[in-house]
Structures are given as structure tokens and as C-alpha cells.
Design an enzyme around this catalytic site. Sequence first.
Site, PDB file in Angstrom:
ATOM      1  N   GLN A  72       2.482  -8.648  13.847  1.00  0.00           N
ATOM      2  CA  GLN A  72       2.443  -7.313  14.447  1.00  0.00           C
ATOM      3  C   GLN A  72       1.017  -6.767  14.555  1.00  0.00           C
ATOM      4  O   GLN A  72       0.820  -5.599  14.881  1.00  0.00           O
ATOM      5  CB  GLN A  72       3.380  -6.344  13.712  1.00  0.00           C
ATOM      6  CG  GLN A  72       3.002  -5.990  12.294  1.00  0.00           C
ATOM      7  CD  GLN A  72       4.125  -5.255  11.573  1.00  0.00           C
ATOM      8  OE1 GLN A  72       5.131  -5.837  11.207  1.00  0.00           O
ATOM      9  NE2 GLN A  72       3.972  -3.959  11.353  1.00  0.00           N
ATOM     10  N   HIS A 119       7.177   5.901   1.066  1.00  0.00           N
ATOM     11  CA  HIS A 119       7.906   4.660   0.788  1.00  0.00           C
ATOM     12  C   HIS A 119       8.845   4.853  -0.417  1.00  0.00           C
ATOM     13  O   HIS A 119       9.975   4.376  -0.419  1.00  0.00           O
ATOM     14  CB  HIS A 119       6.929   3.527   0.420  1.00  0.00           C
ATOM     15  CG  HIS A 119       6.055   3.056   1.534  1.00  0.00           C
ATOM     16  ND1 HIS A 119       4.706   3.286   1.562  1.00  0.00           N
ATOM     17  CD2 HIS A 119       6.329   2.349   2.658  1.00  0.00           C
ATOM     18  CE1 HIS A 119       4.179   2.729   2.637  1.00  0.00           C
ATOM     19  NE2 HIS A 119       5.142   2.166   3.329  1.00  0.00           N
ATOM     20  N   ALA A 149       0.866  -1.200   0.000  1.00  0.00           N
ATOM     21  CA  ALA A 149       0.000   0.000   0.000  1.00  0.00           C
ATOM     22  C   ALA A 149       0.896   1.242   0.000  1.00  0.00           C
ATOM     23  O   ALA A 149       0.771   2.121   0.845  1.00  0.00           O
ATOM     24  CB  ALA A 149      -0.951  -0.008   1.192  1.00  0.00           C
TER      25      ALA A 149
HETATM   26  O1  PAF Z   1       6.765  -0.106   8.879  1.00  0.00           O
HETATM   27  C1  PAF Z   1       6.285  -1.123   8.342  1.00  0.00           C
HETATM   28  O2  PAF Z   1       5.705  -1.068   7.246  1.00  0.00           O
HETATM   29  C2  PAF Z   1       6.392  -2.466   9.046  1.00  0.00           C
HETATM   30  O3  PAF Z   1       6.291  -2.329  10.428  1.00  0.00           O
HETATM   31  C3  PAF Z   1       7.666  -3.248   8.660  1.00  0.00           C
HETATM   32  C4  PAF Z   1       8.931  -2.526   9.097  1.00  0.00           C
HETATM   33  C5  PAF Z   1       7.701  -3.461   7.157  1.00  0.00           C
HETATM   34  C6  PAF Z   1       7.664  -4.610   9.354  1.00  0.00           C
HETATM   35  O4  PAF Z   1       6.560  -5.360   8.992  1.00  0.00           O
END
Ligand code: PAF
Length: 287
Positions: A66, A42, A37
Site C-alpha cells: 500500500q 487504535h 505505531a
Molecule cells: O489502516 C491501516 O492501518 C492499514 O491500512 C490496514 C487496514 C492495517 C491495512 O494495512
Amino acid sequence: MNNRQAKIVRTRADLQAAIAAERKKGRRIGFVPTMGALHDGHISLVKKAGEKCECVVASIFVNPTQFAPGEDLDRYPRNEEGDVARLGEAGCNLVYCPSVEEMYPQGSLTNVRVEEMSDLLDGIYRPHFFYGVATVVARLFIHVKPDVAVFGEKDFQQLQIIRRMVRDLGFGIEVIGGETWRDRDGLAQSSRNVYLSEEERSRASAMFAALHRAACRIRIGVPVEEAMKEARGHILAAGFSKLDYVSAVDPLNLQDLPDGPLVEGQGCRLLAAAWMGSTRLIDNLGV
Ligand code: PAF
């Protein structure tokens, strides 16, 4: 914009074969882990990795460990095709899209906990979160073995925890923070902003405005706790329904700073988390 296409690999074996070929050409590996996404923030991390390394690898993996039960794992936005196209345009060479089984082989029992730093701030409200993050990032580092890894400063607590994990476990990876990308009104870009209604979106930038004002107040000598109290008031007055925290912390260990005017030479980072309707937003700012 260019027409470069990133190659997708889905298994650890294919990833490592592709990386070995790059290493053979003498290329350094820069790595940007993501949950997909993708937004401009990013993309800026991918470009930063490209400035440091000749080969850039990004991962797209929505990491189940997570998310707590009841969080947004199932509805987390997913758009692999669009993400891979954007990554290629940004100069990414390889995109690692592993399955859950590839990241957590059946029977896998090993997790990574960065103590203390994971139990503060966001860790109080999402107790599982940083253990899931540290575990998946450690596993991704073992799969990719990068020279450099880039994480957004938007998730400041995550960035500092990963730096600490890399130091404690001797990964030998240079961890770089990439600046937070903001919309014109200051709202930090986040994959979860798509959850906001138009009306919520128009009020959401108040969190950044409150942090910015608090940073200015601390800089002119206002006691830390007074500035935090004002920021809490501004965030709630803007229509955030619930405030998890607004804190001024030492950027290295994330511990609360003592009250009183900021002492010369003392680092200070302001972090906030609050709910706009059913969407939880976080942000932070250096003083
Ligand atoms: O920041 C994120 O998108 C996530 O926490 C990561 C670092 C990709 C770990 O799943």
C-alpha cells in the site's frame, strides 16, 4: 489498566493453532488490523472488538503493497514492543506480527481490487493504495477468519471499501467502524502526526475546524459546493501547503454529491486530504 499480556504469533500456522484453541472454548474472534505505531484511536478499536467478542486478535504489519515508491514505507514509525504492551493492557489476547514472506509467499500473484470506490478521492492521489489495502486485508481475513473486524472511521474511504469487499466476496465478517480519536484541538490522531514539527502541529487542526464548519453550513441549507469552497479556503489560509481534495460525498458509494442544498434523507460525508509541509493529513466528518 491491567497487567494482561498479549501473546505474539508470527506465522499463519501458529496463529491458526492459537485461534483454534480459543474457538474450542466457544469464543468469538474480534480482529483489529493495524500497521503498528499505535495511538489511543487504535486502542479504542481493540476495546470495541472486546465488547463484541471474547477473544481479540490484532495484527501489526506494515504492508509494503500500500506504499508507492518514494512514500514513507522505510521511515514509517515502528515500535513493536511498546505496541504489544499497549495491546495487552487494552485486553487484546493475540498479536499477529507476520513477515512480508508470510503475507505474500514467494510467487504470489493474487490481488484484490474493489473497482470504482478505490479510484476516487485518495485513490486519485495514491492510485496503488486501496488495492494494497484490500489485498492485505483479504489475506489477513483469510488467516484470522474473524467473526467481527473493527476499522477506524478516520480512514473512512478504506472502511467503506472493506465493507464493500466483505459484501462482494461473502467473507461473512461483521465490519464495525470505530469513531475517530481527536486531540483536544480536534486534530485526528494518526501514526503520521509524529512527522509534524511543533509549528506544523499547531496549525494542523485547521483541517478539522474547516470540515466542522462546512458540516454546520450544509446542515443549515448552504449549497454543498459553496460550503466546500469555503472549507478549501480555510484550510489553505491556515498554512496547509497543498490541498488534494475537500469533497462532500455519498457515504455508501463515495460519489460526489450534486451541488445545491442537501436533500432530506441524503447521507453526506465530508472528506479532506492536504499537505502540512511534507506530511499528508486526511480527515472526514459525517454531516
Ligand atoms: O489502516 C491501516 O492501518 C492499514 O491500512 C490496514 C487496514 C492495517 C491495512 O494495512
